[in-house]
Design an enzyme around this catalytic site. Structure first.
Site, PDB file in Angstrom:
ATOM      1  N   GLU A   1     -11.574   5.947  -4.780  1.00 25.07           N
ATOM      2  CA  GLU A   1     -10.195   5.549  -4.512  1.00 25.07           C
ATOM      3  C   GLU A   1      -9.866   6.913  -3.636  1.00 25.07           C
ATOM      4  O   GLU A   1     -10.029   7.961  -4.257  1.00 25.07           O
ATOM      5  CB  GLU A   1      -9.142   5.321  -5.554  1.00 25.07           C
ATOM      6  CG  GLU A   1      -8.911   3.963  -6.053  1.00 25.07           C
ATOM      7  CD  GLU A   1      -7.795   3.829  -6.927  1.00 25.07           C
ATOM      8  OE1 GLU A   1      -6.847   4.627  -6.956  1.00 25.07           O
ATOM      9  OE2 GLU A   1      -7.909   3.259  -7.973  1.00 25.07           O
TER      10      GLU A   1
ATOM     11  N   LYS B   1       3.996  -3.571  -7.177  1.00 23.88           N
ATOM     12  CA  LYS B   1       3.493  -2.286  -7.814  1.00 23.88           C
ATOM     13  C   LYS B   1       4.873  -1.524  -8.348  1.00 23.88           C
ATOM     14  O   LYS B   1       6.008  -1.341  -7.538  1.00 23.88           O
ATOM     15  CB  LYS B   1       2.358  -1.522  -7.022  1.00 23.88           C
ATOM     16  CG  LYS B   1       1.281  -2.143  -6.542  1.00 23.88           C
ATOM     17  CD  LYS B   1       0.183  -1.038  -6.360  1.00 23.88           C
ATOM     18  CE  LYS B   1      -0.312  -0.259  -7.416  1.00 23.88           C
ATOM     19  NZ  LYS B   1      -1.515   0.522  -7.053  1.00 23.88           N
TER      20      LYS B   1
ATOM     21  N   GLU C   1       3.677   3.901  -3.738  1.00 20.19           N
ATOM     22  CA  GLU C   1       3.010   2.975  -4.567  1.00 20.19           C
ATOM     23  C   GLU C   1       2.569   1.749  -3.880  1.00 20.19           C
ATOM     24  O   GLU C   1       1.688   0.920  -3.981  1.00 20.19           O
ATOM     25  CB  GLU C   1       3.327   2.887  -5.933  1.00 20.19           C
ATOM     26  CG  GLU C   1       2.967   4.152  -7.017  1.00 20.19           C
ATOM     27  CD  GLU C   1       1.558   4.310  -6.966  1.00 20.19           C
ATOM     28  OE1 GLU C   1       0.928   3.376  -7.370  1.00 20.19           O
ATOM     29  OE2 GLU C   1       1.237   5.335  -6.975  1.00 20.19           O
TER      30      GLU C   1
ATOM     31  N   GLU D   1       1.043  -3.596  -1.465  1.00 23.15           N
ATOM     32  CA  GLU D   1       1.408  -4.638  -2.743  1.00 23.15           C
ATOM     33  C   GLU D   1       2.715  -4.269  -3.509  1.00 23.15           C
ATOM     34  O   GLU D   1       2.917  -3.442  -3.721  1.00 23.15           O
ATOM     35  CB  GLU D   1       0.388  -4.097  -3.739  1.00 23.15           C
ATOM     36  CG  GLU D   1      -1.096  -4.214  -3.403  1.00 23.15           C
ATOM     37  CD  GLU D   1      -2.126  -3.738  -4.411  1.00 23.15           C
ATOM     38  OE1 GLU D   1      -2.272  -4.208  -5.465  1.00 23.15           O
ATOM     39  OE2 GLU D   1      -2.842  -2.756  -4.037  1.00 23.15           O
TER      40      GLU D   1
END
Length: 472
Positions: free
Chosen positions: A271, A328, A334, A325
């Site tokens: 990541e 999250k 985030e 997203e």
């Protein structure tokens, strides 16, 4: 701005740069770019549409956070390699019971392989910072999963690893002093590295220069964090010069492994990314910075260069993440790491591949931004070569000298008062020269590199009113 009025004045540097190209051609192979496909959202496209999106963008590696049946089925026969994950909450069962991992591997791996090209299993994720304290289960779980793969004759085809966060390090600055936290070394780090060595696998590392920059913006240069030109930092321990924070973070992990005598275990970046939006206290979050970080990282990885400590070891990197997203939790960042909105529209446009990949319709999509206004029209099968504006002026000048000198590029249009002299910038002039060379060489592989100062695009570059040729 430097003005190149005579081809003859460029010739002395041409031979030097020809040698540089020869050396770069013999260097290590390029690394690879994959992407993390997280699904903590309620507005994402279907997995089958995601597969088509990845194909259209030329991405052939994806990392998941589970083994969802619908997702794995969608990737069958797609040609895309897949990393799957065993969630942290299953580690205790996997560590305690071989029959559990036998059943898990059968249901989640062998039932889909080889139609779905599963290449690795991430057993847990950042286990050392898991509030449920699953650290002691990690290595036994990894060994049991591997043993189950062996029962199904999949142990040589599918690797086992586990992503660690940089918080596993006791020391990370300078990079040469990198060391793992003392309390982790004997119980889990050494046994895990032993397992990775014995099974021929690699250590997955989650690395986020954004976090380090946001917490220390008064001490860390933003250009240093974004792979832009900067004076660099010399490591007081090994004397190596670092020009970006990413390399320094990865070399800190290499140094920590070396201190335990595991120099032979490789690293993959499971990541890394940069958020396109954040809260007011998340310094550096923003679209432009995210585009710079991820775009420059991709170019750096695909050029094949390793880190200062491991210059010959190319890196495999999974960007975080495919989509924003919306479910999250935590700070705004985030929910804003995605390269794409759920609508499949790009959050920002960066090049993701060394060569452009055709879309499912056979029409080549744009993969990289260039200066000036660019038409959104797609150009079937056509490519151009442009300068990497993030390269140093010295490298661009040397490459331009070679292209216009011994390289034989037609640089007449970028001479003073000629049709492509304006804009009178080094990047614009270099782009024209690089493209002239590239087209004269019939767009052959490797002819748009110039020591890492150039890359291929699939939309016609436009600097001012200058038109770039497509062939000779």
């Amino acid at each position: 701005m430097l003005c190149f009025s005579q081809k003859q004045s460029m010739a002395p540097l041409a031979f030097f740069f020809l040698v540089l190209i020869s050396l770069s051609a013999s260097s290590s192979e390029a690394g690879s770019i994959g992407i993390n496909y997280g699904r903590v959202a309620n507005d994402l496209p279907t997995p089958s549409k995601v597969v088509e999106l990845l194909k259209a963008e030329g991405l052939n590696r994806v990392k998941l956070y589970d083994t969802d049946a619908t997702v794995l089925t969608a990737f069958a026969n797609s040609g895309i390699k897949v990393v799957v994950a065993m969630p942290n909450e299953l580690l205790s069962k996997a560590a305690a019971d071989q029959s559990f991992t036998d059943s898990w591997v059968q249901a989640n791996i062998s039932n889909y392989y080889p139609a779905t090209q599963i290449e690795a299993i991430a057993v847990g994720n950042e286990v050392f910072v898991d509030p449920n304290n699953t650290t002691n289960f990690l290595v036994p779980a990894m060994k049991n999963v591997h043993a189950s793969l062996t029962k199904y004759n999949l142990d040589t085809a599918i690797k086992i690893s586990s992503p660690i966060a940089l918080s596993a390090l006791q020391t990370s600055y300078p990079a040469s002093s990198g060391s793992f936290k003392t309390e982790l070394v004997e119980p889990v780090i050494k046994p895990m590295l032993d397992f990775l060595r014995q099974s021929g696998s690699y250590l997955m590392v989650n690395a986020y220069p954004f976090f380090a920059y946001a917490a220390n913006a008064d001490q860390i240069s933003l250009d240093y964090a974004l792979f832009k030109d900067n004076p660099g930092v010399v490591d007081s321990g090994n004397g190596l010069k670092y020009t970006n924070l990413f390399d320094a973070q990865i070399d800190a992990v290499f140094a920590a492994m070396s201190a335990l005598q595991y120099d032979d275990v490789k690293i993959a970046i499971s990541e890394t990314g940069w958020p396109s939006a954040g809260d007011s206290n998340e310094i550096g979050a923003g679209t432009d910075n995210a585009a710079s970080y991820n775009g420059n990282l991709v170019k750096r990885v695909l050029n094949g260069s390793g880190t200062p400590l491991r210059p010959k070891d190319s890196l495999d990197v999974f960007l975080f993440a495919l989509f924003n997203e919306n479910q999250k939790t935590g700070p705004t960042s985030e929910r804003n790491y995605g390269l794409f909105y759920p609508s499949e529209k790009k959050v920002y446009d960066i090049q993701l591949t060394a060569e452009a990949a055709p879309s499912s319709s056979g029409v080549v999509k744009s993969q990289a931004p260039v200066s000036g206004d660019v038409s959104t029209t797609s150009y079937r099968g056509q490519t151009w070569c442009v300068a990497n504006g993030g390269s140093s002026q010295e490298k661009l000048v040397d490459a331009l000298n070679y292209a216009c000198g011994e390289g034989g590029a037609d640089c007449t249009p970028i001479q003073p008062n000629a049709t492509c002299y304006n804009p009178n910038t080094l990047e614009a002039h270099a782009s024209y020269a690089f493209n002239s060379y590239y087209q004269k060489k019939a767009r052959a592989a490797g002819t748009c590199d110039f020591g890492g100062t150039a890359y291929v695009v699939t939309q016609p570059p436009k600097y001012g009113n200058c038109e770039f040729p497509t062939g000779y």
